[in-house]
Design a protein around this motif. Structure first.
Motif, mmCIF file in Angstrom:
data_model
loop_
_atom_site.group_PDB
_atom_site.id
_atom_site.type_symbol
_atom_site.label_atom_id
_atom_site.label_comp_id
_atom_site.label_asym_id
_atom_site.label_seq_id
_atom_site.Cartn_x
_atom_site.Cartn_y
_atom_site.Cartn_z
ATOM 1 N N TRP A 152 10.139 1.611 4.372
ATOM 2 C CA TRP A 152 11.029 0.525 4.076
ATOM 3 C C TRP A 152 10.145 -0.800 3.695
ATOM 4 C CZ3 TRP A 152 10.278 -3.927 6.875
ATOM 5 C CH2 TRP A 152 9.574 -3.617 8.353
ATOM 6 N N LEU A 153 8.884 -0.545 3.928
ATOM 7 C CA LEU A 153 7.868 -1.781 3.566
ATOM 8 C C LEU A 153 7.812 -2.155 2.192
ATOM 9 C CD1 LEU A 153 5.159 -0.863 6.294
ATOM 10 C CD2 LEU A 153 6.914 -2.759 6.454
ATOM 11 N N PRO A 154 7.738 -1.238 1.409
ATOM 12 C CA PRO A 154 7.173 -1.830 -0.132
ATOM 13 C C PRO A 154 7.573 -2.976 -0.537
ATOM 14 C CG PRO A 154 7.522 0.682 0.042
ATOM 15 C CD PRO A 154 8.163 0.068 1.344
ATOM 16 N N LEU A 155 6.501 -3.633 -0.799
ATOM 17 C CA LEU A 155 6.796 -5.198 -1.397
ATOM 18 C C LEU A 155 5.624 -5.510 -2.055
ATOM 19 C CD1 LEU A 155 9.049 -7.618 -0.778
ATOM 20 C CD2 LEU A 155 6.980 -8.694 -0.643
ATOM 21 N N ARG A 156 5.684 -5.586 -3.502
ATOM 22 C CA ARG A 156 4.402 -5.909 -4.173
ATOM 23 C C ARG A 156 4.668 -6.911 -5.344
ATOM 24 N NH1 ARG A 156 2.792 -0.912 -8.143
ATOM 25 N NH2 ARG A 156 4.883 -0.381 -8.844
ATOM 26 N N PHE A 157 3.532 -7.824 -5.603
ATOM 27 C CA PHE A 157 3.812 -8.613 -6.510
ATOM 28 C C PHE A 157 2.779 -9.249 -7.322
ATOM 29 C CE2 PHE A 157 0.866 -10.510 -3.111
ATOM 30 C CZ PHE A 157 1.467 -9.805 -2.216
ATOM 31 N N ARG A 158 3.172 -9.890 -8.564
ATOM 32 C CA ARG A 158 2.175 -10.076 -9.466
ATOM 33 C C ARG A 158 2.656 -11.428 -10.456
ATOM 34 N NH1 ARG A 158 3.400 -4.710 -13.312
ATOM 35 N NH2 ARG A 158 5.552 -5.040 -13.876
ATOM 36 N N ALA A 159 1.931 -11.828 -10.930
ATOM 37 C CA ALA A 159 2.067 -12.825 -11.932
ATOM 38 C C ALA A 159 2.595 -12.235 -13.186
ATOM 39 C CB ALA A 159 0.830 -13.924 -12.155
ATOM 40 N N LYS A 160 3.589 -13.066 -13.726
ATOM 41 C CA LYS A 160 4.099 -12.258 -14.873
ATOM 42 C C LYS A 160 3.018 -11.642 -16.009
ATOM 43 C CE LYS A 160 8.158 -11.914 -17.461
ATOM 44 N NZ LYS A 160 9.579 -12.604 -18.070
ATOM 45 N N GLY A 161 3.130 -10.612 -16.307
ATOM 46 C CA GLY A 161 2.182 -9.849 -17.206
ATOM 47 C C GLY A 161 1.151 -9.715 -16.741
ATOM 48 N N GLY A 162 0.770 -10.142 -15.516
ATOM 49 C CA GLY A 162 -0.642 -9.413 -14.905
ATOM 50 C C GLY A 162 -0.600 -8.259 -14.005
ATOM 51 N N ALA A 163 -1.510 -7.739 -13.249
ATOM 52 C CA ALA A 163 -1.603 -6.709 -12.531
ATOM 53 C C ALA A 163 -1.222 -6.892 -11.387
ATOM 54 C CB ALA A 163 -2.990 -5.958 -12.506
ATOM 55 N N ALA B 15 0.957 -1.414 -0.011
ATOM 56 C CA ALA B 15 0.253 0.042 -0.137
ATOM 57 C C ALA B 15 1.042 1.165 -0.063
ATOM 58 C CB ALA B 15 -0.843 0.062 1.226
ATOM 59 N N THR B 16 0.150 2.150 -0.455
ATOM 60 C CA THR B 16 0.902 3.812 -0.464
ATOM 61 C C THR B 16 0.022 4.381 0.229
ATOM 62 O OG1 THR B 16 -0.070 4.220 -2.704
ATOM 63 C CG2 THR B 16 2.236 3.619 -2.557
ATOM 64 N N ALA B 17 0.618 5.550 0.818
ATOM 65 C CA ALA B 17 -0.333 6.623 1.561
ATOM 66 C C ALA B 17 -1.438 7.022 0.629
ATOM 67 C CB ALA B 17 0.523 7.517 2.001
ATOM 68 N N GLY B 18 -2.778 6.981 1.467
ATOM 69 C CA GLY B 18 -3.948 7.423 0.678
ATOM 70 C C GLY B 18 -5.047 7.457 1.794
ATOM 71 N N PRO B 19 -6.378 7.541 1.316
ATOM 72 C CA PRO B 19 -7.171 7.554 2.464
ATOM 73 C C PRO B 19 -7.371 6.376 3.159
ATOM 74 C CG PRO B 19 -8.254 8.045 0.209
ATOM 75 C CD PRO B 19 -6.737 7.717 -0.071
ATOM 76 N N ALA C 88 11.207 -2.424 -2.500
ATOM 77 C CA ALA C 88 11.761 -0.978 -2.618
ATOM 78 C C ALA C 88 11.700 -0.107 -1.199
ATOM 79 C CB ALA C 88 10.737 -0.112 -3.310
ATOM 80 N N ILE C 89 12.728 0.794 -1.043
ATOM 81 C CA ILE C 89 12.734 1.734 -0.201
ATOM 82 C C ILE C 89 12.063 3.048 -0.872
ATOM 83 C CG2 ILE C 89 14.057 2.884 1.543
ATOM 84 C CD1 ILE C 89 16.373 1.075 1.011
ATOM 85 N N ASP C 90 11.013 3.707 -0.191
ATOM 86 C CA ASP C 90 10.313 4.794 -0.899
ATOM 87 C C ASP C 90 10.666 6.290 -0.067
ATOM 88 O OD1 ASP C 90 8.740 6.414 -2.171
ATOM 89 O OD2 ASP C 90 6.905 5.600 -1.517
#
Ligand code: BGC
Length: 797
Positions: A80-91, A41-45, A164-166
């Motif tokens: 320092w948390l960012p970690l996202r993942f997807r099946a190759k080619g997917g969202a 997640a990123t900062a948002g509502p 990532a580190i954001d």
């Protein structure tokens, strides 16, 4: 210990609850803390990732309501948390895009981990089971780690993972502060090191604190990555991995992070320190083992056994207290942040809330208390200067304190209900000095640390006493000293109705605690070793004749009364009565009555209506015996009837707009009105978990109330006092909370056991070479030697 009481489990995913969960699932170690935000997640509502290093502040000026407003606040550091993942080619898999099939989040208090277990589905219908566990290391306070285990359900292919580190973050966690500039970071640099590590460094814009993070990301289970790219970008350091994934065969990615700032000791530069530390770090299981062992040691020292639901909540409170103020804090130059390291409310400032925290810590982690008092001692010079600027002697500590000890209270505050920016006079809460003096004294009594008391402790206590003596003005009409133009703990009242300027006269809490401070300062001055007394008096140019005035003021400060009740301040009894029922009917929740009335064009200053305990705070700080002695010294008799009438008066006229209020009321009522005590204790226990102050917990926990509930059991219900070189006990167990045990550190003894059960009190002192302890229970006084235990019937038990 029931195993079930060690975890807090959140079932299901509810974006509306995320920010609250993030606060309550924050992990920290007293050096830094990170909110329990989802790594994807990123900062948002719905989400607000936040990482805060204790004492890392920055100052910015913003234009608010046509004025330049300067604000110092604790800085939200790179995420320092960012970690996202997807099946190759997917969202990217994202619970906010496609509702998770299962979602469960577990906060494990015993070992200090936060685990998410979820099953996510992408637009192509591929299901991925994810188990993600994180820690913020309690053994090595510069490390954190995140382990993610992926299991593809019924499909195989490749998984892309971005770690990532954001650094592109701002302070934006509190909606009310949206008009304030929150861009504290500048001069970002990123880079890669070796094959699996990226780093990011930056600075705070004005305080010029350099911050560095390094993140190592490795695949530790499953096939080796088929591609890997380290991508240092402008404000983000990104590491992309592609890994093979086969149905039912878990793949594990471990992200290990090191964090340093230029405030750290024994480092050369933060970037080097972070890279070096992450390079040497063990794998996740090794880190977890050390981390859990460190937590185990903390739990042993802080032991508090309370059965049932209350025990469950208290353990959560203890967890968050220790995550904010751990033994690692002892070596830092930091105070007690009112909202923990869990969010940006109150800008990370230090208030009088330490009054609710140190008495708990004194009896378990005295070195942490001493470190926190050292924060105040380093800012004694600033407090002396602040008093001098007001034409007064001694030390005037700021109501809100940050990095250098100047007054940080804002000049304006927003009433979200009316949308108006209003003058903020809460800085007139001079009683913060008495809170510091109280803590100095209590620390000395609990620890027996005469070295501290004769040095830093005496310097603070004497200068605070001197401030009170210098603030007191003689009023020949009343034949009393008076302290004019202040605000008491009840922040609703900051001026007389229709008055030109702010401030109230003779706030009873301020005056009585000032008298107590003066009396204790005289005690201490009288027991200082001769050479030290001479040295100190010379250094602060304290003429022994000043002590005569202290003595006089301590006996003749004015305490106003009206109709048999201790008045909150002079003239309080003339204020109008509020129609409480009408307001409750109209608004439901009237905790923030000040905002309601202001939005109506009225002012709470006109009414006998308090935000929080004010006079009743006296019953929180002092045992009945000590309080009546104090009143006697001031020439008043505070008999039981007067006190009970006073309690009843304020009980009916307090809206509990601060989490501290329920706590103090529960504490005081346990002795004055037992049948009503539990309701308030419950309010204090559920304040944060149920977010009773309406959305504020999402902006940070209420550390004073959390620590206060621990102390409610430790000192409130046991009546424990460390006074006059004895451990005094006067239990007042509540029907709902009558069986419990705790262990204490007291004057060199580790692990003194105290157990209340079935109307009996057991006390045991572990074997050691220390002196026996003197225990006073009711009118019985006895000693317990190391290696001995005693069990006694409670008076009336
Ligand atoms: C309370 C103060 C407290 C501050 C920080 C305010 O709402 O009225 O007593 O010090 O919060 O916790």
């Amino acid at each position: 210990m029931l195993d079930g009481t060690w975890t807090w489990i959140y079932e299901g995913y509810d974006p509306a609850q995320e920010r609250l969960r993030e606060s309550l699932c924050t992990l920290g170690n007293g050096y830094f803390a990170t909110r329990g935000a989802a790594p994807e997640a990123t900062a948002g509502p719905a989400h607000y990732p936040g990482t805060y290093v204790a004492g890392c502040y920055n100052r910015l000026t913003s234009q608010v309501a046509g004025r330049a407003v300067e604000n110092e606040e604790i800085v939200n550091l790179p995420n320092w948390l960012p970690l996202r993942f997807r099946a190759k080619g997917g969202a990217w898999f994202d619970p906010d895009d496609i509702a998770p099939l299962d979602y469960r989040q577990t906060l494990d208090l015993r070992q200090g981990t936060l685990t998410r277990r979820m099953r996510l589905r992408d637009a192509q219908g591929r299901v991925l089971a994810v188990e993600q566990c994180r820690l913020v290391h309690m053994g090595d306070p510069h490390l954190a780690a995140l382990r993610t285990e992926f299991t593809a359900e019924g499909w195989s292919g490749e998984l892309e993972v971005e770690s990532a580190i954001d650094g592109d973050v701002t302070n934006a966690g509190v909606e009310r502060y949206r008009d304030l500039d929150g861009r504290h970071l500048t001069r970002w640099h990123t880079g890669a090191a070796g094959t699996d590590t990226v780093w990011l460094r930056c600075r705070t814009s004005v305080s010029d604190i350099r911050v560095a993070m390094a993140a190592r990301t490795r695949v530790t289970r499953g096939g080796a990555p088929t591609a890997r790219l380290l991508e240092p970008a402008a404000r983000r350091a990104v590491h992309r991995l592609t890994l093979p994934i086969a149905a039912g065969a878990p793949a594990v990615v471990e992200k290990t992070v090191a964090l340093h700032t230029s405030r750290d000791l024994a480092i050369s530069d933060p970037r080097h320190a972070a890279l070096d530390r992450v390079d040497r770090a063990a794998d996740f299981s090794g880190l977890l083992a050390d981390h859990a062992a460190a937590w185990h040691r903390l739990w042993r020292r802080a032991e508090l056994e309370v059965p049932n639901e209350a025990g469950h909540v208290l353990r959560l409170h203890l967890f968050h207290v220790l995550q904010t103020l751990s033994p690692h804090t002892a070596g830092l130059d930091v105070g007690v942040p009112a909202r923990g390291l869990h969010g940006e409310a109150y800008r990370g400032h230090v208030f009088w809330d330490e009054l609710f925290v140190l008495p708990y810590l004194n009896l378990h982690f005295p070195e942490v208390s001493r470190g926190l008092l050292a924060y105040r001692h380093r800012r004694l010079g600033a407090a002396v200067r602040a008093a001098a600027e007001e034409g007064l002697a001694g030390a005037m500590y700021p109501w809100q304190s940050g990095s250098d000890g100047r007054e940080e209270t804002q000049r304006l505050h927003l009433n979200p209900r009316s949308g108006r920016w209003l003058p903020d006079h809460t800085r007139l809460q001079r009683h913060v000095g008495s809170a510091i003096a109280y803590n100095v004294w209590q620390y000395g009594q609990a620890s027996g640390d005469s070295e501290f008391m004769h040095t830093a402790g005496a310097e603070m206590l004497l200068q605070i006493a001197r401030f009170w003596a210098s603030s007191a003005v003689w009023d020949p009409d009343h034949e009393r000293y008076r302290i004019l133009g202040v605000v008491g703990p009840d922040e609703y009242h900051d001026a007389y109705p229709g008055a030109d300027g702010p401030g109230l006269d003779d706030n009873a809490y301020t005056n009585v605690t000032a008298a107590w401070v003066l009396a204790r300062a005289l005690d201490l001055a009288g027991t200082l070793p001769g050479p030290r007394r001479q040295e100190l008096f010379e250094r602060i140019a304290l003429d022994p004749a000043e002590l005569d005035r202290w003595e006089d003021v301590s006996r003749r400060l004015r305490v106003p009364f009206h109709r048999g009740v201790v008045s909150q301040f002079d003239g309080y009894g003339d204020l109008a009565e509020l129609d409480w029922e009408a307001y409750r009917d109209r608004y439901g929740d009237i905790r923030r009555l000040d905002r309601i009335l202001e939005a109506e064009g009225d002012s709470v200053n006109r009414y006998q209506a308090s935000k929080q305990a004010d006079v009743l705070m006296l019953g929180y700080l002092f045992s009945p015996a000590e309080l009546s002695g104090l009143f006697q010294r001031l020439g008043h008799s505070l008999d039981d009837t007067t006190w009970r009438t006073t309690v009843d008066h304020y009980l009916a006229r307090t809206s509990h707009g601060s989490t501290l209020s329920g706590l103090v009321h529960g504490w005081v009522l346990a002795r004055a009105r037992r049948s009503e005590a539990w309701m308030h204790c419950r309010e204090a226990l559920t304040g944060d978990i149920a977010d009773l102050q309406g959305g504020t917990t999402a902006e940070g926990i209420h550390l004073g109330a959390m620590a206060g509930t621990l102390d409610l059991v430790q000192r409130g219900l046991t009546g424990l006092e460390t006074r006059d070189d004895a451990l005094r006990l006067n239990p007042a167990p509540l029907p709902e909370l009558k069986d419990f045990s705790l262990s204490l550190r007291y004057r060199g003894h580790w692990g003194i056991g105290l157990r209340l059960r079935s109307g009996r009190l057991a006390i045991s002192v572990p074997d050691s070479d220390e002196n026996p302890i003197t225990v006073v229970l009711g009118d019985r006084e006895f000693t317990v030697s190391p290696g001995e235990s005693r069990t006694l019937d409670l008076p009336g038990g």
